[in-house]
Design a protein around this motif. Structure first.
Motif, mmCIF file in Angstrom:
data_model
loop_
_atom_site.group_PDB
_atom_site.id
_atom_site.type_symbol
_atom_site.label_atom_id
_atom_site.label_comp_id
_atom_site.label_asym_id
_atom_site.label_seq_id
_atom_site.Cartn_x
_atom_site.Cartn_y
_atom_site.Cartn_z
ATOM 1 N N UNK A 70 58.491 108.196 26.959
ATOM 2 C CA UNK A 70 59.642 109.021 26.604
ATOM 3 C C UNK A 70 60.364 108.531 25.353
ATOM 4 N N UNK A 71 59.637 107.914 24.439
ATOM 5 C CA UNK A 71 60.183 107.575 23.131
ATOM 6 C C UNK A 71 59.482 108.438 22.091
ATOM 7 N N UNK A 72 60.222 109.064 21.183
ATOM 8 C CA UNK A 72 59.582 109.932 20.197
ATOM 9 C C UNK A 72 58.692 109.153 19.244
ATOM 10 N N UNK A 73 57.660 109.815 18.779
ATOM 11 C CA UNK A 73 56.741 109.219 17.813
ATOM 12 C C UNK A 73 56.477 110.240 16.714
ATOM 13 N N UNK A 74 56.650 109.818 15.454
ATOM 14 C CA UNK A 74 56.451 110.727 14.329
ATOM 15 C C UNK A 74 55.018 110.702 13.818
ATOM 16 N N UNK A 75 54.820 111.348 12.667
ATOM 17 C CA UNK A 75 53.493 111.438 12.054
ATOM 18 C C UNK A 75 53.435 110.497 10.855
ATOM 19 N N UNK A 76 52.718 109.389 10.982
ATOM 20 C CA UNK A 76 52.631 108.455 9.852
ATOM 21 C C UNK A 76 51.769 109.029 8.739
ATOM 22 N N UNK A 77 51.983 108.547 7.523
ATOM 23 C CA UNK A 77 51.170 108.998 6.388
ATOM 24 C C UNK A 77 50.002 108.056 6.120
ATOM 25 N N UNK A 78 50.122 106.802 6.558
ATOM 26 C CA UNK A 78 49.065 105.825 6.294
ATOM 27 C C UNK A 78 49.204 104.643 7.229
ATOM 28 N N UNK A 79 48.114 103.915 7.375
ATOM 29 C CA UNK A 79 48.089 102.683 8.149
ATOM 30 C C UNK A 79 47.509 101.576 7.288
ATOM 31 N N UNK A 80 48.223 100.458 7.221
ATOM 32 C CA UNK A 80 47.717 99.256 6.560
ATOM 33 C C UNK A 80 47.451 98.223 7.643
ATOM 34 N N UNK A 81 46.173 97.818 7.777
ATOM 35 C CA UNK A 81 45.834 96.749 8.706
ATOM 36 C C UNK A 81 45.731 95.458 7.889
ATOM 37 N N UNK A 82 46.857 94.794 7.785
ATOM 38 C CA UNK A 82 46.967 93.629 6.900
ATOM 39 C C UNK A 82 46.077 92.486 7.375
ATOM 40 N N UNK A 83 45.422 91.840 6.422
ATOM 41 C CA UNK A 83 44.611 90.655 6.703
ATOM 42 C C UNK A 83 45.179 89.404 6.033
ATOM 43 N N UNK A 84 46.214 89.580 5.220
ATOM 44 C CA UNK A 84 46.777 88.453 4.482
ATOM 45 C C UNK A 84 48.249 88.710 4.198
ATOM 46 N N UNK A 85 48.946 87.641 3.825
ATOM 47 C CA UNK A 85 50.340 87.778 3.418
ATOM 48 C C UNK A 85 50.438 88.695 2.207
ATOM 49 N N UNK A 86 49.449 88.600 1.296
ATOM 50 C CA UNK A 86 49.488 89.432 0.102
ATOM 51 C C UNK A 86 49.423 90.922 0.453
ATOM 52 N N UNK A 87 48.650 91.275 1.475
ATOM 53 C CA UNK A 87 48.624 92.669 1.919
ATOM 54 C C UNK A 87 50.018 93.132 2.346
ATOM 55 N N UNK A 88 50.733 92.267 3.039
ATOM 56 C CA UNK A 88 52.085 92.607 3.487
ATOM 57 C C UNK A 88 53.025 92.725 2.298
ATOM 58 N N UNK A 89 52.926 91.776 1.371
ATOM 59 C CA UNK A 89 53.765 91.804 0.170
ATOM 60 C C UNK A 89 53.525 93.097 -0.614
ATOM 61 N N UNK A 90 52.267 93.431 -0.852
ATOM 62 C CA UNK A 90 51.951 94.621 -1.637
ATOM 63 C C UNK A 90 52.455 95.887 -0.947
ATOM 64 N N UNK A 91 52.302 95.939 0.372
ATOM 65 C CA UNK A 91 52.763 97.117 1.112
ATOM 66 C C UNK A 91 54.267 97.287 0.989
ATOM 67 N N UNK B 222 57.510 106.803 12.447
ATOM 68 C CA UNK B 222 58.444 107.843 12.034
ATOM 69 C C UNK B 222 57.717 108.707 11.006
ATOM 70 N N UNK B 223 58.140 109.948 10.857
ATOM 71 C CA UNK B 223 57.454 110.873 9.957
ATOM 72 C C UNK B 223 57.350 110.302 8.543
ATOM 73 N N UNK B 224 56.133 110.346 8.003
ATOM 74 C CA UNK B 224 55.909 109.925 6.624
ATOM 75 C C UNK B 224 55.839 108.441 6.399
ATOM 76 N N UNK B 225 55.889 107.651 7.453
ATOM 77 C CA UNK B 225 55.943 106.196 7.289
ATOM 78 C C UNK B 225 54.566 105.603 7.001
ATOM 79 N N UNK B 226 54.588 104.353 6.578
ATOM 80 C CA UNK B 226 53.398 103.515 6.550
ATOM 81 C C UNK B 226 53.463 102.588 7.752
ATOM 82 N N UNK B 227 52.452 102.643 8.579
ATOM 83 C CA UNK B 227 52.338 101.689 9.678
ATOM 84 C C UNK B 227 51.748 100.399 9.124
ATOM 85 N N UNK B 228 52.436 99.301 9.319
ATOM 86 C CA UNK B 228 51.978 98.001 8.816
ATOM 87 C C UNK B 228 51.592 97.151 10.020
ATOM 88 N N UNK B 229 50.306 97.128 10.326
ATOM 89 C CA UNK B 229 49.817 96.460 11.517
ATOM 90 C C UNK B 229 49.293 95.069 11.169
#
Length: 459
Positions: free
Chosen positions: A26-47, A74-81
């Motif tokens: 019962x928590x709303x979930x929006x439509x993400x625009x992209x998913x980043x599956x980070x493998x490094x700190x640099x991936x997180x920094x760049x995102x 949330x709608x339009x977000x980037x998921x940073x996993x």
């Protein structure tokens, strides 16, 4: 111009849908625009640099085992996993610390340090599937936090990527250190709203003795709650003190035969890990339990029996998922009011004609009253949920002991905090995330226009 890390990026609709929510009902979930599956700190920094420049919301994620909607899109977000950042960087035996990436699973860390004669105590019910990063984000508790403390009590230092892509380190490896504000404590429990944790340094303990286990049976869960207050009030601190009511016993019994009496109203499971003194500690537990109405108290001579009992307790969350729908509470009250909470929950269940299971970390006063219902009872379930929230606050407690606020309880945060505290939360949020891109709508919103949105990132 910074861009999203191509090698870690996907916009496949099916993949996005699979990552769009955690385990909260019962928590709303929006439509993400992209998913980043980070493998490094640099991936997180760049995102984060790209998202900050383009004012795109970012939802940090770990294993998505949360129960408050904190990792929902949330709608339009980037998921940073960050689940692929799962390396145990170091285990320092002399210093009794470990350095890990956020995607390391709690149980994997515990097993790795146990091989070196050490112990990592924080053990949420989801320890086999939840990540250290997620535990840090919500300041997770667990079965052993009565004696040893919650996640935040073991976090020595963090590496954090801020909203604009800056990398900072908080805390230190040393056992003591008070230079400057305690920024580590600020980020622990912030649910990804102030920065993204990319490395965690945790304190460890010497391995504890194999625990002895005792189980007390009661006619009512309220009697078990009174036993908790009596036993702990006498000065004892067992490693574990866990409650299961009749409803939760029945639910778990469908997955595992617990061997409990057929008519038991509640059980209270205690464990002591103080070696030779464990027997005396559990004798004191038996005295308190019987003084508060326990019909029977059994001490497990075989540690394997204790392990079986604890496995049964840990199955409660999985057992509740067998129902058509469930809403998981996370209220924590003073231990002296635990019986009042349980009796109040029973009244609420009857008033709203829904089933509510009471299970949780009774030794901390932290109980998870879980509303179990059919989908056509959704409105009644939500009213019952709100009534339990109100009851917890009226008893001098809090709306969340370990699951976090997320989306599920954001409106209730304003009921618990006073105006000055809410204002302080907002100012901290705006200072660290001036463009409001980090996990927007979780915990607390920043106030747009509250101050100039100066770009803090150096050129």
């Amino acid at each position: 111009m910074t861009s999203l890390p191509v090698g870690a990026l996907t916009d496949d609709p099916d993949v996005l849908a699979a990552y769009a929510s955690d385990r909260a009902s019962f928590c709303p979930s929006g439509r993400p625009s992209a998913l980043v599956r980070a493998r490094s700190v640099q991936d997180v920094v760049d995102t984060l640099k790209w998202a900050y420049d383009n004012r795109v919301p970012v939802v940090p994620q770990g294993a998505r085992t949360g129960l408050s909607g904190g990792a929902n899109a949330v709608d339009g977000c980037v998921l940073l996993n960050l689940e692929k950042m799962d390396r145990i960087v170091e285990i320092d035996v002399p210093e009794q610390i470990a350095v890990v990436q956020p995607g390391v699973i709690n149980a994997d860390l515990a097993a790795a340090v146990a091989e070196k004669g050490l112990y990592y105590p924080p053990d949420p019910g989801s320890r086999d599937i939840s990540s250290i990063g997620g535990n840090v984000a919500t300041n997770a508790g667990g079965m052993c936090c009565l004696k040893y403390g919650v996640t935040g009590d073991f976090v020595r230092a963090l590496q954090v990527v801020l909203a604009d892509g800056q990398v900072t380190r908080t805390g230190r490896r040393t056992a003591k250190g008070v230079a400057g504000y305690d920024l580590t404590r600020l980020f622990v429990g912030s649910e990804g709203t102030l920065g993204v944790v990319t490395e965690v340094t945790v304190a460890l303990r010497p391995a504890a003795a194999r625990p002895l286990t005792a189980v007390a049976f009661f006619d009512s869960a309220a009697d078990a709650g009174r036993a908790v207050a009596d036993y702990l009030g006498a000065g004892y601190r067992p490693a574990v003190l866990e409650l299961m009511d009749r409803t939760s016993i029945d639910a778990v019994g469908k997955l595992q035969d617990l061997g409990f009496p057929a008519d038991v109203g509640a059980v209270l499971i205690a464990q002591s890990d103080v070696g030779a003194e464990a027997t005396e500690e559990l004798k004191a537990y038996e005295r308190s339990a019987r003084a508060c109405g326990a019909t029977e108290v059994i001490v497990a001579d075989d540690p394997a029996e204790g392990d079986l009992l604890m496995r049964g307790r840990r199955l409660a969350g999985l057992a509740f998922e067998e129902y058509p729908a469930c809403l998981v509470e996370d209220v924590c009250v003073p231990r002296g009011r635990l019986a009042d909470l349980i009796e109040g929950v029973e009244r609420i269940a009857a008033e709203h004609d829904v089933l509510i299971a009471c299970v949780g970390h009774a030794g901390d006063g932290n109980v998870h009253p879980t509303v179990l219902f059919d989908l056509d009872q959704a409105e009644a379930a939500e009213r019952a949920f709100d009534a339990v929230m109100r009851l917890g606050l009226d008893l001098g407690g809090t709306i969340t002991g370990e699951h976090g606020v997320g989306l599920l309880k954001r409106e209730w945060l304003a009921e618990e905090l006073d105006d000055a505290a809410l204002w302080t939360h907002q100012q901290i949020k705006m200072a660290l995330d001036p463009r409001g891109i980090l996990n927007p709508g979780r915990v607390i919103d920043s106030v747009p226009g509250g101050r100039a949105d100066a770009d803090r990132r150096s050129s």
